[in-house]
Scaffold this motif. Structure first.
Motif, PDB file in Angstrom:
ATOM      1  N   ALA A 162       3.210  -9.361   2.039  1.00 57.68           N
ATOM      2  CA  ALA A 162       4.262  -8.371   2.245  1.00 57.68           C
ATOM      3  C   ALA A 162       4.400  -7.686   1.112  1.00 57.68           C
ATOM      4  O   ALA A 162       5.090  -6.477   0.871  1.00 57.68           O
ATOM      5  CB  ALA A 162       5.658  -9.305   2.700  1.00 57.68           C
ATOM      6  N   GLY A 163       4.138  -8.369  -0.172  1.00 59.85           N
ATOM      7  CA  GLY A 163       4.351  -7.726  -1.307  1.00 59.85           C
ATOM      8  C   GLY A 163       5.302  -8.650  -2.216  1.00 59.85           C
ATOM      9  O   GLY A 163       6.047  -7.980  -3.218  1.00 59.85           O
TER      10      GLY A 163
ATOM     11  N   THR B  64       5.074 -11.422  -4.418  1.00 59.10           N
ATOM     12  CA  THR B  64       4.541 -11.620  -5.856  1.00 59.10           C
ATOM     13  C   THR B  64       4.771 -10.515  -6.584  1.00 59.10           C
ATOM     14  O   THR B  64       5.215 -10.487  -7.768  1.00 59.10           O
ATOM     15  CB  THR B  64       3.352 -12.335  -5.806  1.00 59.10           C
ATOM     16  OG1 THR B  64       3.334 -13.396  -4.945  1.00 59.10           O
ATOM     17  CG2 THR B  64       2.820 -12.779  -7.225  1.00 59.10           C
TER      18      THR B  64
ATOM     19  N   LYS C 238       8.319  -6.728 -10.159  1.00 59.37           N
ATOM     20  CA  LYS C 238       9.298  -5.673 -10.721  1.00 59.37           C
ATOM     21  C   LYS C 238      10.671  -5.793 -10.659  1.00 59.37           C
ATOM     22  O   LYS C 238      11.008  -4.916 -11.293  1.00 59.37           O
ATOM     23  CB  LYS C 238       8.992  -4.853  -9.004  1.00 59.37           C
ATOM     24  CG  LYS C 238       7.623  -4.369  -8.942  1.00 59.37           C
ATOM     25  CD  LYS C 238       7.562  -3.255  -7.736  1.00 59.37           C
ATOM     26  CE  LYS C 238       5.973  -2.767  -7.467  1.00 59.37           C
ATOM     27  NZ  LYS C 238       5.937  -2.022  -6.142  1.00 59.37           N
TER      28      LYS C 238
ATOM     29  N   THR D 257       7.219   1.062  -4.104  1.00 63.23           N
ATOM     30  CA  THR D 257       6.683   2.369  -3.657  1.00 63.23           C
ATOM     31  C   THR D 257       5.498   2.498  -4.311  1.00 63.23           C
ATOM     32  O   THR D 257       4.979   3.542  -4.535  1.00 63.23           O
ATOM     33  CB  THR D 257       7.695   3.472  -3.948  1.00 63.23           C
ATOM     34  OG1 THR D 257       7.897   3.415  -5.480  1.00 63.23           O
ATOM     35  CG2 THR D 257       8.893   3.686  -3.228  1.00 63.23           C
TER      36      THR D 257
ATOM     37  N   GLU E  36       1.769  -0.004  -6.346  1.00 68.72           N
ATOM     38  CA  GLU E  36       1.314  -1.402  -6.952  1.00 68.72           C
ATOM     39  C   GLU E  36       1.623  -1.580  -8.281  1.00 68.72           C
ATOM     40  O   GLU E  36       1.836  -2.533  -8.726  1.00 68.72           O
ATOM     41  CB  GLU E  36      -0.188  -1.336  -6.800  1.00 68.72           C
ATOM     42  CG  GLU E  36      -0.658  -1.259  -5.385  1.00 68.72           C
ATOM     43  CD  GLU E  36      -2.154  -1.520  -5.083  1.00 68.72           C
ATOM     44  OE1 GLU E  36      -2.469  -2.885  -5.130  1.00 68.72           O
ATOM     45  OE2 GLU E  36      -2.834  -0.646  -4.718  1.00 68.72           O
TER      46      GLU E  36
HETATM   47  P1  GDP Z   1       2.588 -11.632  -1.325  1.00 68.85           P
HETATM   48  O1  GDP Z   1       1.666 -12.282  -0.444  1.00 68.85           O
HETATM   49  O2  GDP Z   1       3.894 -11.187  -0.370  1.00 68.85           O
HETATM   50  O3  GDP Z   1       2.971 -12.180  -2.509  1.00 68.85           O
HETATM   51  O4  GDP Z   1       2.198 -10.017  -1.517  1.00 68.85           O
HETATM   52  P2  GDP Z   1       1.443  -9.419  -2.889  1.00 68.85           P
HETATM   53  O5  GDP Z   1       2.684  -9.076  -3.996  1.00 68.85           O
HETATM   54  O6  GDP Z   1       0.448 -10.253  -3.214  1.00 68.85           O
HETATM   55  O7  GDP Z   1       0.852  -7.873  -2.197  1.00 68.85           O
HETATM   56  C1  GDP Z   1      -0.014  -7.926  -1.326  1.00 68.85           C
HETATM   57  C2  GDP Z   1      -0.982  -6.511  -1.591  1.00 68.85           C
HETATM   58  O8  GDP Z   1       0.116  -5.440  -1.709  1.00 68.85           O
HETATM   59  C3  GDP Z   1      -1.253  -6.326  -3.216  1.00 68.85           C
HETATM   60  O9  GDP Z   1      -2.508  -5.859  -3.126  1.00 68.85           O
HETATM   61  C4  GDP Z   1      -0.445  -5.636  -3.808  1.00 68.85           C
HETATM   62  O10 GDP Z   1      -1.012  -4.890  -4.944  1.00 68.85           O
HETATM   63  C5  GDP Z   1      -0.085  -4.709  -2.605  1.00 68.85           C
HETATM   64  N1  GDP Z   1       1.428  -4.079  -2.886  1.00 68.85           N
HETATM   65  C6  GDP Z   1       2.437  -4.774  -3.117  1.00 68.85           C
HETATM   66  N2  GDP Z   1       3.425  -3.921  -2.958  1.00 68.85           N
HETATM   67  C7  GDP Z   1       3.133  -2.593  -2.821  1.00 68.85           C
HETATM   68  C8  GDP Z   1       3.603  -1.377  -2.743  1.00 68.85           C
HETATM   69  O11 GDP Z   1       4.847  -1.214  -2.795  1.00 68.85           O
HETATM   70  N3  GDP Z   1       2.722  -0.440  -2.370  1.00 68.85           N
HETATM   71  C9  GDP Z   1       1.311  -0.595  -2.236  1.00 68.85           C
HETATM   72  N4  GDP Z   1       0.496   0.578  -2.046  1.00 68.85           N
HETATM   73  N5  GDP Z   1       0.971  -1.835  -2.375  1.00 68.85           N
HETATM   74  C10 GDP Z   1       1.592  -2.793  -2.494  1.00 68.85           C
END
Ligand code: GDP
Length: 304
Positions: free
Chosen positions: A111-112, A114, A119, A283, A285
């Motif tokens: 989901a994003g 980490t 951020k 919004t 990476e």
């Molecule tokens: P977690 O498993 O929830 O911790 O997810 P991660 O933080 O590892 O994010 C998963 C992937 O999504 C990674 O490749 C990040 O770089 C990407 N990512 C996270 N937030 C965003 C965002 O707002 N936009 C885009 N395009 N990619 C994102």
């Protein structure tokens, strides 16, 4: 790709000026357009249904003014309703009276979370806070390291259970609940005023994940539990949000990947079924791709 809702409704209503009151048939045609626009924006079906019924009720009571285009009047109603569901005013982060403020992140894997932890830490640091990141995602092999890298980039220390690139602190245990507890204790000792606890996600919702997240919540009693959700999740947003709301009773929502094609329907779905406000948006990476969420701007994005 699509005409904006405003254009569509203006076309629907072009012959209605001066009618006095909109007929039920006129309103039904309008509500059909609204329903289509919301489904195009990826709002979940049950949410669209409830929303359309609410707009229909208000539109039926509408006096058609000579001056205003009825399409624009209905768009105004739709906009007001959207902003209302999205929480009205921007909801600010709740800070603890007695620091540290504890912010816990929860959500599905990918989901994003980490990325968001870094951020949020950077943003808080920029506002004069002294955050500590705590790595409790011990499921995904690389998650601790990834948080350490993000922490280093943000210039924020990371409390982690294993030795790593930028960790100032190492906890003795691999139990995520214990790591969370120790992380918060460490923050108190070292006078960090905000603690951001990153937790594990799974590809799908499962009981073990929820139990772990809920145990962490009970252990550290967070001031905010932020549910992190990918804006591209579309129709699955409702089930995921409901499961996390029951599991960890989150206090706010963070919408990620808004740089993609998603028109933000997930924001409306989650806010509508849980009644919880969307607080931040991610919004991209890079660590600076992070914004405070504004309901009125999202309403425009959904309708455009
Ligand atoms: P977690 O498993 O929830 O911790 O997810 P991660 O933080 O590892 O994010 C998963 C992937 O999504 C990674 O490749 C990040 O770089 C990407 N990512 C996270 N937030 C965003 C965002 O707002 N936009 C885009 N395009 N990619 C994102």
């Amino acid at each position: 790709m699509f005409n904006s809702l405003s254009d569509r409704l203006t076309a629907t209503f072009k012959n209605l000026r001066g009618k006095g009151r909109l007929s039920e048939a006129d309103v039904d045609a309008t509500v059909r357009e609204i329903r289509r626009a919301l489904l195009d924006a990826d709002v979940a079906v049950p949410v669209v249904r409830a929303f359309a019924a609410q707009v229909k009720e208000r539109a039926l009571g509408l006096e058609v003014s000579q001056a205003l285009n009825p399409g624009q009047q209905v768009v105004k109603i739709v906009n007001e309703e959207l902003v209302g569901i999205l929480g009205g005013e921007t909801r600010r982060l709740r800070l603890a009276k007695n620091p540290p403020t504890v912010i816990m992140l929860a959500g599905l894997q990918g989901a994003g979370k980490t990325t968001l932890a870094g951020k949020l830490a950077k943003w808080l640091k920029g506002q004069g806070h002294s955050p500590l990141l705590v790595a409790c995602d011990l499921q995904r092999p690389n998650a601790v390291k990834q948080l350490q890298v993000n922490g280093q980039r943000a210039g924020v220390p990371v409390f982690a259970p294993h030795p790593g690139v930028s960790s100032e602190f190492e906890s003795a245990t691999g139990n995520p609940v214990e790591v969370a507890r120790q992380g918060v204790a460490e923050a108190r000792t070292r006078l960090h005023d905000v603690v951001i606890v990153d937790t594990a996600g799974r590809l799908g919702i499962d009981e073990e994940l929820m139990r772990q997240a809920s145990d962490i919540r009970d252990a550290v009693n967070p001031d905010e539990v932020l549910f992190v959700i990918d804006a591209m999740i579309g129709q699955d947003a409702v089930n995921t949000a409901q499961a996390f709301n029951e599991g960890v009773n989150f206090t706010g929502v963070v919408l990620t990947k808004l740089d993609g094609d998603a028109r933000g329907g997930a924001a409306l779905s989650v806010a509508s079924v849980t009644g919880k406000p969307v607080m931040f948006a991610s919004t991209g990476e890079a660590l600076t791709d992070f914004e405070v969420f504004h309901p009125d701007r999202m309403a425009s994005r959904i309708l455009d």
